[in-house]
Design a protein around this motif. Structure first.
Motif, mmCIF file in Angstrom:
data_model
loop_
_atom_site.group_PDB
_atom_site.id
_atom_site.type_symbol
_atom_site.label_atom_id
_atom_site.label_comp_id
_atom_site.label_asym_id
_atom_site.label_seq_id
_atom_site.Cartn_x
_atom_site.Cartn_y
_atom_site.Cartn_z
ATOM 1 N N GLU A 1 0.771 -1.271 -0.073
ATOM 2 C CA GLU A 1 -0.004 0.092 -0.076
ATOM 3 C C GLU A 1 1.075 1.242 -0.063
ATOM 4 N N VAL A 2 0.242 2.343 -0.609
ATOM 5 C CA VAL A 2 1.376 3.427 -0.881
ATOM 6 C C VAL A 2 0.214 4.771 -0.562
ATOM 7 N N LYS A 3 0.595 5.631 0.377
ATOM 8 C CA LYS A 3 0.056 6.911 0.695
ATOM 9 C C LYS A 3 0.940 7.954 0.174
ATOM 10 N N LEU A 4 0.441 8.694 -0.773
ATOM 11 C CA LEU A 4 1.282 9.878 -1.358
ATOM 12 C C LEU A 4 0.708 11.130 -0.854
ATOM 13 N N ASP A 5 1.596 11.840 -0.301
ATOM 14 C CA ASP A 5 1.051 13.275 -0.014
ATOM 15 C C ASP A 5 0.872 14.488 -1.028
ATOM 16 N N SER A 6 -0.139 15.179 -0.810
ATOM 17 C CA SER A 6 -0.488 16.014 -1.923
ATOM 18 C C SER A 6 0.667 17.165 -1.852
ATOM 19 N N ARG A 7 0.676 17.651 -3.230
ATOM 20 C CA ARG A 7 1.654 18.510 -3.590
ATOM 21 C C ARG A 7 0.907 19.618 -4.301
ATOM 22 N N GLN A 8 1.865 20.972 -4.241
ATOM 23 C CA GLN A 8 1.145 22.036 -5.208
ATOM 24 C C GLN A 8 1.494 22.217 -6.599
ATOM 25 N N VAL A 9 0.629 22.224 -7.568
ATOM 26 C CA VAL A 9 0.738 22.374 -8.660
ATOM 27 C C VAL A 9 -0.006 23.564 -9.178
ATOM 28 N N PHE A 10 0.501 24.107 -10.678
ATOM 29 C CA PHE A 10 -0.362 25.092 -10.964
ATOM 30 C C PHE A 10 -0.840 24.837 -12.443
ATOM 31 N N ILE A 11 -2.040 25.071 -12.597
ATOM 32 C CA ILE A 11 -2.690 25.038 -13.960
ATOM 33 C C ILE A 11 -3.019 26.464 -14.657
ATOM 34 N N TYR A 12 -2.284 26.594 -15.752
ATOM 35 C CA TYR A 12 -2.455 27.961 -16.443
ATOM 36 C C TYR A 12 -3.656 27.839 -17.192
ATOM 37 N N LYS A 13 -4.112 26.844 -17.778
ATOM 38 C CA LYS A 13 -5.064 26.673 -18.838
ATOM 39 C C LYS A 13 -5.692 25.262 -18.602
ATOM 40 N N ASN A 14 -7.182 25.231 -18.641
ATOM 41 C CA ASN A 14 -7.746 23.783 -18.714
ATOM 42 C C ASN A 14 -9.149 24.076 -19.585
ATOM 43 N N GLU A 15 -8.944 24.186 -20.821
ATOM 44 C CA GLU A 15 -10.032 24.445 -21.940
ATOM 45 C C GLU A 15 -10.664 23.111 -22.508
ATOM 46 N N LEU A 16 -11.977 23.086 -22.542
ATOM 47 C CA LEU A 16 -12.858 22.116 -23.132
ATOM 48 C C LEU A 16 -12.805 22.500 -24.806
ATOM 49 N N LEU A 17 -12.126 21.456 -25.464
ATOM 50 C CA LEU A 17 -12.198 21.503 -26.840
ATOM 51 C C LEU A 17 -13.253 20.912 -27.647
ATOM 52 N N ASP A 18 -13.773 19.941 -26.995
ATOM 53 C CA ASP A 18 -14.743 18.866 -27.630
ATOM 54 C C ASP A 18 -15.440 17.957 -26.497
ATOM 55 N N PHE A 19 -16.602 17.689 -26.633
ATOM 56 C CA PHE A 19 -17.398 16.573 -25.776
ATOM 57 C C PHE A 19 -18.486 15.848 -26.607
ATOM 58 N N ALA B 1 -22.733 10.587 -23.378
ATOM 59 C CA ALA B 1 -22.919 9.570 -23.165
ATOM 60 C C ALA B 1 -23.836 8.596 -24.160
ATOM 61 N N GLY B 2 -23.281 7.478 -24.678
ATOM 62 C CA GLY B 2 -24.142 6.671 -25.759
ATOM 63 C C GLY B 2 -24.599 5.350 -24.803
ATOM 64 N N ASP B 3 -24.791 4.354 -25.714
ATOM 65 C CA ASP B 3 -25.275 3.250 -25.052
ATOM 66 C C ASP B 3 -24.373 2.644 -24.057
ATOM 67 N N ASP B 4 -23.414 2.955 -23.894
ATOM 68 C CA ASP B 4 -22.363 2.447 -23.007
ATOM 69 C C ASP B 4 -22.333 3.250 -21.458
ATOM 70 N N GLY B 5 -22.904 4.240 -21.749
ATOM 71 C CA GLY B 5 -22.979 5.117 -20.491
ATOM 72 C C GLY B 5 -21.986 5.830 -20.142
ATOM 73 N N LEU B 6 -21.016 5.932 -21.059
ATOM 74 C CA LEU B 6 -19.673 6.598 -20.738
ATOM 75 C C LEU B 6 -19.695 7.938 -21.663
ATOM 76 N N SER B 7 -19.272 8.945 -21.215
ATOM 77 C CA SER B 7 -19.027 10.225 -21.981
ATOM 78 C C SER B 7 -17.719 10.677 -22.039
ATOM 79 N N TYR B 8 -17.324 11.348 -23.048
ATOM 80 C CA TYR B 8 -15.788 11.951 -23.248
ATOM 81 C C TYR B 8 -15.472 13.145 -23.452
ATOM 82 N N ALA B 9 -14.467 13.921 -23.241
ATOM 83 C CA ALA B 9 -14.187 14.955 -23.324
ATOM 84 C C ALA B 9 -12.715 15.146 -23.827
ATOM 85 N N LEU B 10 -12.647 16.126 -24.579
ATOM 86 C CA LEU B 10 -11.183 16.539 -25.239
ATOM 87 C C LEU B 10 -10.742 17.943 -24.528
#
Length: 628
Positions: free
Chosen positions: A143-161, A164-173
């Motif tokens: 078992e492994v427990k890793l501590d959280s650490r600080q990162v920085f997200i400059y951009k997080n843009e949804l390009l496509d979506f 959900a279809g028959d498999d019940g899964l949705s997808y995002a780009l």
């Protein structure tokens, strides 16, 4: 048997497009094999399922790995919502399911995943826990427990979506720009959890590392558009090819070699370094590690502004006066200079290519982009006319200088009876002359029947497109192409069509006659070495470095001297049968002695202690009174 370690190529950078299904380590093997070196370092791995840009450094530049690792990175990711695997990627086992997300739900949570984030890395990672890799601990049942650490997200843009279809899964780009140490797998996990779902990455493509772009990388041409459909297919394939054996095609090695880049002042500026030139009179002090001072350097302006990162201390990339990388120095806030690392001055090496190398695209891309200046010809003997052309190439403003020449010249030059009398210079002598002249490259073409049928325009257009020719210097009587149909006038017209500068020069004359290789050969045959010396601006040198000598039956009148004989295999022209006064060059020593010629065999008088084995590396220079 212990394998000899390969030596490093010169310092350089390679942008490499890693494909999915292989590890970054396997990609490095391909690069090591292509560049024939063991000394390379990468600036951030990609998981085996992922693809995209790896920035690889070679030679002394491996010292810069920590700097480039610190750059921001941009990714495109296809995220599947509704399932979560233990690895958070398509290679893992599904451990959790949940309702998938709608586009609206995703758009509601995305803004909260920009800026400073506290992120817990995936347990399947290369991070260490208790002195071992976390992924190794988990795979062995721990078992492994890793501590959280600080990162920085400059951009997080949804390009496509995709809902959900028959498999019940949705997808995002998604397109994400983030700091060093960010795990996109963990980001997808956290985004899904915030919206009440779960997720894993189907596909991940790194498109940028600091100032470097995937589109400029070796092997990028095989990449297709990164879409949701592509990501779904990538997930399917990754689950099927975990243990698939891979054979690297030769085209990969070719592309790697052609796109290997020098570390230039412009590249150093892009990496956020200040750039300085080491003054010529300070080189000795710098290389001997003496205390540094600002007077040893001259600031270089490259035109690159706004470096992509801010360094704690001012890091200065140092270059020699000829543009070669000399190392790094550091300027502390108290304005004191310290050594980072020093790159010893390396002797400039002539790069040699075959015509096949050129056609296959192995000529360096960086050189093609800078542009090349060159001259084309047989260049047998490197006489005064040839030297004029080479000086014109060297004096041009085009940065990369070279020569295109031929083997099998007998098809080019025959005497009136249709017989080729031999070379004035061997190929090795010719290449040595090019290297000592300071040229960057030589293209060697075997003048075969197939090559002789190439039209002049096809030949010229190939030099433009695959060698980056921007400048061409030739004698007024230059011809090329099938049956020599493309003369100087034709080449001039082609220069306007293909956008390169063409310069032609009149023949160089001696005693009212033009100097030519044929004339030199004729003078050698007659033993007129005074004329040969004037035309060559030096002695005629018979290259016997590959010749095997044995003791001769001829008896020497001097007991301290012995005659050795050999059949000449160099293909060089020989003087008429007879005995000639020569200077035999043995290593760094020169011995004035006698040389006898009989048909294609030579005999030379040397000290008795010389053995046949030592004579395999002997050269003979006619007219020993000439400065050698």
């Amino acid at each position: 048997m212990k394998k000899n370690k390969r030596t490093s190529v010169k310092d350089g950078i390679l942008l490499y497009a890693k494909t999915p299904g292989i590890t970054s380590f396997s990609s490095l093997w391909d690069i090591k094999h292509a560049l024939d070196t063991d000394k390379i370092g990468h600036t951030g791995t990609l998981d085996s399922f992922a693809e995209g840009l790896l920035v690889v450094l070679s030679g002394h530049l491996t010292h810069l790995v920590p700097h480039i690792t610190g750059f921001t990175k941009t990714y495109q990711a296809v995220v599947c919502f509704g399932k979560e695997t233990d690895t958070l990627d398509p290679t893992g086992t599904v451990m959790k399911t949940a309702p998938s997300l709608t586009r609206e739900a995703l758009e509601n949570v995305l803004p909260s995943f920009t800026g400073v984030q506290l992120q817990v890395p995936p347990v399947y990672s290369a991070l260490h826990s208790g002195g071992k890799r976390a992924s190794d601990v988990v795979r062995s049942g721990g078992e492994v427990k890793l501590d959280s650490r600080q990162v920085f997200i400059y951009k997080n843009e949804l390009l496509d979506f995709r809902e959900a279809g028959d498999d019940g899964l949705s997808y995002a780009l998604l397109e994400i720009t983030c700091s060093k140490g960010t795990y996109i797998r963990a980001l997808a996990r956290d985004i899904a959890a915030a919206a009440g779902s779960c997720a894993f990455l189907c596909a991940l493509r790194r498109t940028q590392v600091g100032p470097f772009y995937l589109k400029d990388a070796a092997c990028y041409s095989g990449f297709c558009d990164f879409t949701i459909d592509y990501g779904i297919e990538n997930a399917r394939r990754c689950s099927e090819i975990k243990n698939e054996k891979r054979i690297t095609p030769d085209s990969v090695f070719t592309d790697i070699r052609s796109r290997f880049l020098d570390f230039t002042p412009e590249t150093a500026s892009l990496c956020g370094f200040e750039v300085s030139e080491l003054k010529k009179d300070a080189e000795k002090s710098y290389l001997n590690g003496r205390p540094l001072s600002g007077s040893m350097f001259r600031r270089i302006t490259t035109g690159v502004s706004e470096p992509p990162c801010t360094l704690k201390d001012k890091e200065i990339a140092v270059f020699y006066s000829d543009g070669m990388f000399a190392g790094m120095v550091r300027l502390n806030p108290d304005h004191r200079l310290f050594y980072g690392f020093v790159v010893p001055r390396q002797k400039k090496k002539l790069k040699v290519f075959t015509w096949n190398d050129i056609v296959k695209g192995e000529f360096p891309l960086s050189w093609r982009q800078k542009g090349t200046a060159l001259t084309v010809g047989n260049f047998d003997g490197m006489h005064s006319g040839h030297r004029t052309l080479i000086e014109m190439v060297k004096d041009s403003s085009i940065p990369v200088k070279g020569i295109v020449t031929f083997t099998n010249p007998g098809e080019l030059v025959k005497n009136k009876t249709g017989v080729y009398e031999g070379d004035v210079m061997t190929l090795s002598q010719k290449l040595r002359f090019c290297s000592e002249s300071g040229l960057d490259f030589a293209v060697i073409i075997d003048f075969s029947d197939d090559f002789s049928r190439i039209s002049g325009e096809d030949f010229v257009s190939t030099l433009v497109s695959l060698v980056g020719m921007k400048y061409m210097a030739e004698g007024i009587d230059f011809r090329c192409g099938f049956r020599g149909q493309a003369d100087s006038a034709v080449i001039k017209a082609l220069s306007e069509k293909y956008g390169f500068e063409f310069r032609s020069v009149e023949k160089v004359c001696l005693e009212g006659q033009s100097i030519s290789s044929s004339r030199i050969r004729s003078a050698v045959r007659k033993g007129d070495f005074a004329s040969v010396q004037k035309m060559l601006s030096g002695c005629f040198v018979l290259d016997l470095s590959e010749t095997e000598f044995t003791p001769s039956k001829t008896v020497s009148s001097d007991p301290m001297m012995e005659w050795f004989s050999a059949a000449v295999v160099s293909g060089q022209v020989l003087p008429e049968n007879g005995t000639y006064e020569v200077a035999a060059v043995l290593g760094e020593n020169i011995l004035h002695t006698m040389l006898s010629v009989s048909e294609n065999t030579v005999e030379v008088l040397l000290p008795t202690e010389n053995t046949a084995k030592r004579l395999t590396e002997v050269k003979f220079v006619y007219k020993p009174n000439v400065t050698l």
